[in-house]
Design a protein around this motif. Structure first.
Motif, PDB file in Angstrom:
ATOM      1  N   VAL A  81      27.378  21.145 -71.861  1.00 29.79           N
ATOM      2  CA  VAL A  81      28.341  20.609 -72.815  1.00 29.79           C
ATOM      3  C   VAL A  81      28.065  19.130 -73.075  1.00 29.79           C
ATOM      4  O   VAL A  81      28.069  18.683 -74.220  1.00 29.79           O
ATOM      5  N   ALA A  82      27.821  18.364 -72.004  1.00 29.47           N
ATOM      6  CA  ALA A  82      27.576  16.927 -72.158  1.00 29.47           C
ATOM      7  C   ALA A  82      26.719  16.436 -70.997  1.00 29.47           C
ATOM      8  O   ALA A  82      26.774  16.987 -69.894  1.00 29.47           O
ATOM      9  N   VAL A  83      25.925  15.399 -71.268  1.00 28.62           N
ATOM     10  CA  VAL A  83      25.071  14.779 -70.250  1.00 28.62           C
ATOM     11  C   VAL A  83      25.190  13.270 -70.413  1.00 28.62           C
ATOM     12  O   VAL A  83      25.107  12.752 -71.523  1.00 28.62           O
ATOM     13  N   THR A  84      25.399  12.588 -69.273  1.00 26.72           N
ATOM     14  CA  THR A  84      25.447  11.132 -69.291  1.00 26.72           C
ATOM     15  C   THR A  84      24.575  10.595 -68.169  1.00 26.72           C
ATOM     16  O   THR A  84      24.731  11.011 -67.018  1.00 26.72           O
ATOM     17  N   SER A  85      23.668   9.712 -68.500  1.00 30.32           N
ATOM     18  CA  SER A  85      22.814   9.096 -67.480  1.00 30.32           C
ATOM     19  C   SER A  85      23.590   7.988 -66.785  1.00 30.32           C
ATOM     20  O   SER A  85      24.256   7.185 -67.430  1.00 30.32           O
ATOM     21  N   VAL A  86      23.486   7.947 -65.451  1.00 29.91           N
ATOM     22  CA  VAL A  86      24.130   6.892 -64.682  1.00 29.91           C
ATOM     23  C   VAL A  86      23.108   6.065 -63.915  1.00 29.91           C
ATOM     24  O   VAL A  86      23.473   5.152 -63.195  1.00 29.91           O
ATOM     25  N   GLY A  87      21.859   6.392 -64.056  1.00 26.76           N
ATOM     26  CA  GLY A  87      20.765   5.666 -63.419  1.00 26.76           C
ATOM     27  C   GLY A  87      19.458   6.131 -64.027  1.00 26.76           C
ATOM     28  O   GLY A  87      19.445   6.852 -65.020  1.00 26.76           O
ATOM     29  N   GLN A  88      18.351   5.720 -63.397  1.00 28.27           N
ATOM     30  CA  GLN A  88      17.056   6.133 -63.933  1.00 28.27           C
ATOM     31  C   GLN A  88      16.850   7.637 -63.808  1.00 28.27           C
ATOM     32  O   GLN A  88      16.337   8.269 -64.715  1.00 28.27           O
ATOM     33  N   ARG A  89      17.241   8.200 -62.682  1.00 28.48           N
ATOM     34  CA  ARG A  89      17.048   9.638 -62.466  1.00 28.48           C
ATOM     35  C   ARG A  89      18.338  10.354 -62.099  1.00 28.48           C
ATOM     36  O   ARG A  89      18.307  11.480 -61.632  1.00 28.48           O
ATOM     37  N   GLU A  90      19.458   9.707 -62.294  1.00 29.51           N
ATOM     38  CA  GLU A  90      20.743  10.297 -61.962  1.00 29.51           C
ATOM     39  C   GLU A  90      21.521  10.563 -63.236  1.00 29.51           C
ATOM     40  O   GLU A  90      21.546   9.741 -64.150  1.00 29.51           O
ATOM     41  N   LYS A  91      22.195  11.729 -63.270  1.00 28.96           N
ATOM     42  CA  LYS A  91      22.977  12.118 -64.438  1.00 28.96           C
ATOM     43  C   LYS A  91      24.271  12.762 -63.981  1.00 28.96           C
ATOM     44  O   LYS A  91      24.360  13.323 -62.892  1.00 28.96           O
ATOM     45  N   VAL A  92      25.257  12.697 -64.842  1.00 26.37           N
ATOM     46  CA  VAL A  92      26.474  13.477 -64.697  1.00 26.37           C
ATOM     47  C   VAL A  92      26.433  14.493 -65.828  1.00 26.37           C
ATOM     48  O   VAL A  92      26.295  14.139 -66.998  1.00 26.37           O
ATOM     49  N   VAL A  93      26.536  15.780 -65.455  1.00 29.90           N
ATOM     50  CA  VAL A  93      26.373  16.855 -66.414  1.00 29.90           C
ATOM     51  C   VAL A  93      27.633  17.708 -66.426  1.00 29.90           C
ATOM     52  O   VAL A  93      28.145  18.091 -65.363  1.00 29.90           O
ATOM     53  N   LEU A  94      28.109  18.017 -67.612  1.00 28.83           N
ATOM     54  CA  LEU A  94      29.241  18.913 -67.790  1.00 28.83           C
ATOM     55  C   LEU A  94      28.689  20.232 -68.299  1.00 28.83           C
ATOM     56  O   LEU A  94      28.117  20.280 -69.395  1.00 28.83           O
ATOM     57  N   VAL A  95      28.816  21.300 -67.491  1.00 26.33           N
ATOM     58  CA  VAL A  95      28.305  22.617 -67.878  1.00 26.33           C
ATOM     59  C   VAL A  95      29.468  23.594 -67.981  1.00 26.33           C
ATOM     60  O   VAL A  95      30.510  23.424 -67.349  1.00 26.33           O
TER      61      VAL A  95
END
Length: 135
Positions: A75-89
């Motif tokens: 549904v949504a993806v937000t990067s919080v670092g170089q290789r870290e993400k918060v993902v809404l599935v």
């Protein structure tokens, strides 16, 4: 010496020799023209192929193509670092918030109230991507 120059001048001025020289010149000109045309075509082909691959990379990088309608939807993806993400599935109507790193995936929360994200048009997404790159 002068006699040799006279003989050479007569030989070069004869119609057979001059037509042979003209044919050689035309043949060389045609060969050069064909090689130039082929090089021009190959160069154009390389430019077109490079442009296709560049545009495909941009579309993939900016995620401008919606994902397929499978069981698991991002549904949504937000990067919080170089290789870290918060993902809404979303799976079967239930939404999960995940933390994704290069080594692991963690469940942050199972959402009781689903987040409704409006579907945007291609133009809006392109504008958003352009604005985020300018910052």
């Amino acid at each position: 010496m002068i006699q040799m120059l006279g003989i050479m001048s007569e030989a070069l001025s004869s119609p057979e020799v001059s037509s042979s020289l003209a044919n050689n010149t035309v043949a060389k000109t045609n060969e050069v023209s064909n090689v130039a045309t082929l090089a021009n075509m190959v160069g154009g082909l390389i430019v077109v192929l490079a442009l296709i691959f560049l545009l495909a990379y941009i579309v993939k990088r900016l995620k401008l193509v919606p994902s397929s309608g499978g069981v698991i939807k991002t549904v949504a993806v937000t990067s919080v670092g170089q290789r870290e993400k918060v993902v809404l599935v979303e799976v079967n109507g239930q939404q999960y918030l995940l933390g994704v790193t290069s080594q692991q995936i963690n469940l942050i929360d199972k959402l009781t109230n689903p987040v409704d994200i409006p579907i945007s048009s291609f133009a809006n997404r392109l504008k958003q991507a352009k604005d985020s790159n300018n910052e």
